[in-house]
Write a protein that holds these residues in place. Structure first.
Motif, PDB file in Angstrom:
ATOM      1  N   PHE A 151       9.925 -49.988  14.563  1.00  0.00           N
ATOM      2  CA  PHE A 151       9.796 -50.834  15.749  1.00  0.00           C
ATOM      3  C   PHE A 151      10.702 -50.367  16.878  1.00  0.00           C
ATOM      4  CE2 PHE A 151       7.548 -53.392  12.863  1.00  0.00           C
ATOM      5  CZ  PHE A 151       6.811 -54.296  13.602  1.00  0.00           C
ATOM      6  N   MET A 152      10.125 -50.185  18.049  1.00  0.00           N
ATOM      7  CA  MET A 152      10.902 -49.899  19.251  1.00  0.00           C
ATOM      8  C   MET A 152      11.160 -51.234  19.940  1.00  0.00           C
ATOM      9  SD  MET A 152      10.631 -46.532  19.087  1.00  0.00           S
ATOM     10  CE  MET A 152      10.533 -45.582  20.585  1.00  0.00           C
ATOM     11  N   ASP A 153      12.055 -51.230  20.930  1.00  0.00           N
ATOM     12  CA  ASP A 153      12.370 -52.485  21.615  1.00  0.00           C
ATOM     13  C   ASP A 153      11.175 -53.067  22.357  1.00  0.00           C
ATOM     14  OD1 ASP A 153      14.944 -52.635  20.686  1.00  0.00           O
ATOM     15  OD2 ASP A 153      15.758 -51.447  22.337  1.00  0.00           O
ATOM     16  N   CYS A 154      10.214 -52.223  22.665  1.00  0.00           N
ATOM     17  CA  CYS A 154       9.031 -52.704  23.392  1.00  0.00           C
ATOM     18  C   CYS A 154       7.975 -53.302  22.451  1.00  0.00           C
ATOM     19  CB  CYS A 154       8.419 -51.562  24.197  1.00  0.00           C
ATOM     20  SG  CYS A 154       7.869 -50.195  23.171  1.00  0.00           S
ATOM     21  N   HIS A 155       8.252 -53.295  21.175  1.00  0.00           N
ATOM     22  CA  HIS A 155       7.273 -53.796  20.213  1.00  0.00           C
ATOM     23  C   HIS A 155       7.582 -55.221  19.751  1.00  0.00           C
ATOM     24  CE1 HIS A 155       6.364 -49.373  18.952  1.00  0.00           C
ATOM     25  NE2 HIS A 155       5.600 -49.767  19.951  1.00  0.00           N
ATOM     26  N   VAL A 156       6.563 -55.996  19.567  1.00  0.00           N
ATOM     27  CA  VAL A 156       6.727 -57.298  18.920  1.00  0.00           C
ATOM     28  C   VAL A 156       5.751 -57.380  17.751  1.00  0.00           C
ATOM     29  CG1 VAL A 156       7.589 -58.660  20.866  1.00  0.00           C
ATOM     30  CG2 VAL A 156       5.130 -58.370  20.560  1.00  0.00           C
ATOM     31  N   HIS A 160      -1.648 -62.943   8.860  1.00  0.00           N
ATOM     32  CA  HIS A 160      -2.303 -61.742   9.323  1.00  0.00           C
ATOM     33  C   HIS A 160      -1.398 -61.234  10.429  1.00  0.00           C
ATOM     34  CE1 HIS A 160      -5.293 -59.112  11.019  1.00  0.00           C
ATOM     35  NE2 HIS A 160      -5.240 -59.743  12.163  1.00  0.00           N
ATOM     36  N   TRP A 161      -1.064 -59.965  10.460  1.00  0.00           N
ATOM     37  CA  TRP A 161      -0.111 -59.501  11.465  1.00  0.00           C
ATOM     38  C   TRP A 161      -0.532 -58.197  12.089  1.00  0.00           C
ATOM     39  CZ3 TRP A 161       2.016 -54.767  10.371  1.00  0.00           C
ATOM     40  CH2 TRP A 161       2.003 -54.361   9.037  1.00  0.00           C
ATOM     41  N   TYR A 162      -0.011 -57.970  13.267  1.00  0.00           N
ATOM     42  CA  TYR A 162      -0.209 -56.701  13.947  1.00  0.00           C
ATOM     43  C   TYR A 162       0.919 -56.509  14.942  1.00  0.00           C
ATOM     44  CZ  TYR A 162      -2.598 -60.098  16.955  1.00  0.00           C
ATOM     45  OH  TYR A 162      -2.913 -61.186  17.689  1.00  0.00           O
ATOM     46  N   VAL A 163       1.021 -55.313  15.448  1.00  0.00           N
ATOM     47  CA  VAL A 163       2.117 -54.980  16.346  1.00  0.00           C
ATOM     48  C   VAL A 163       1.589 -54.860  17.769  1.00  0.00           C
ATOM     49  CG1 VAL A 163       3.933 -53.310  16.869  1.00  0.00           C
ATOM     50  CG2 VAL A 163       3.266 -53.715  14.494  1.00  0.00           C
ATOM     51  N   GLU A 164       2.300 -55.503  18.685  1.00  0.00           N
ATOM     52  CA  GLU A 164       1.917 -55.385  20.092  1.00  0.00           C
ATOM     53  C   GLU A 164       3.045 -54.729  20.867  1.00  0.00           C
ATOM     54  OE1 GLU A 164      -0.865 -58.837  21.538  1.00  0.00           O
ATOM     55  OE2 GLU A 164       0.810 -59.689  20.430  1.00  0.00           O
ATOM     56  N   GLU A 165       2.642 -54.062  21.933  1.00  0.00           N
ATOM     57  CA  GLU A 165       3.620 -53.428  22.802  1.00  0.00           C
ATOM     58  C   GLU A 165       3.719 -54.260  24.079  1.00  0.00           C
ATOM     59  OE1 GLU A 165       3.569 -49.024  23.222  1.00  0.00           O
ATOM     60  OE2 GLU A 165       3.294 -49.514  25.322  1.00  0.00           O
TER      61      GLU A 165
END
Ligand SMILES: [Zn+2]
Length: 80
Positions: A18-23, A71-76
């Motif tokens: 995870f980068m700081d721009c990711h949630v 259910h999950w996913y990564v957003e920028e």
């Protein structure tokens, strides 16, 4: 806040990816509530090498307080 999905559920994805721009967006399968977990929060709760796939059951829904179904996913986060 504009976001876009950059990664969907992947077994090998780890906290350290995870980068700081990711949630991490977690959708509760019990009540449908959607929660957002920042990279900083993930790092404070889990070890860098932990796989999201294996910690997802520890994430508690902030609305219905249940765990074990999400259910999950990564957003920028888009800075614009
Ligand atoms: Zn819920």
């Amino acid at each position: 806040m504009n976001t876009r999905i950059v990664l969907t559920a992947r077994f090998g994805l780890r906290v350290e990816d995870f980068m700081d721009c990711h949630v991490l967006t977690v959708e509760c399968l019990h009540c449908g509530h959607k929660g957002h977990v920042s990279a900083a929060t993930l790092r404070s709760m889990f070890k860098p090498y932990e796989r999201i796939k294996l910690i997802e059951h520890k994430l508690r829904c902030s609305q219905c307080r249940r765990t074990g179904g999400s259910h999950w996913y990564v957003e920028e986060i888009n800075a614009e």
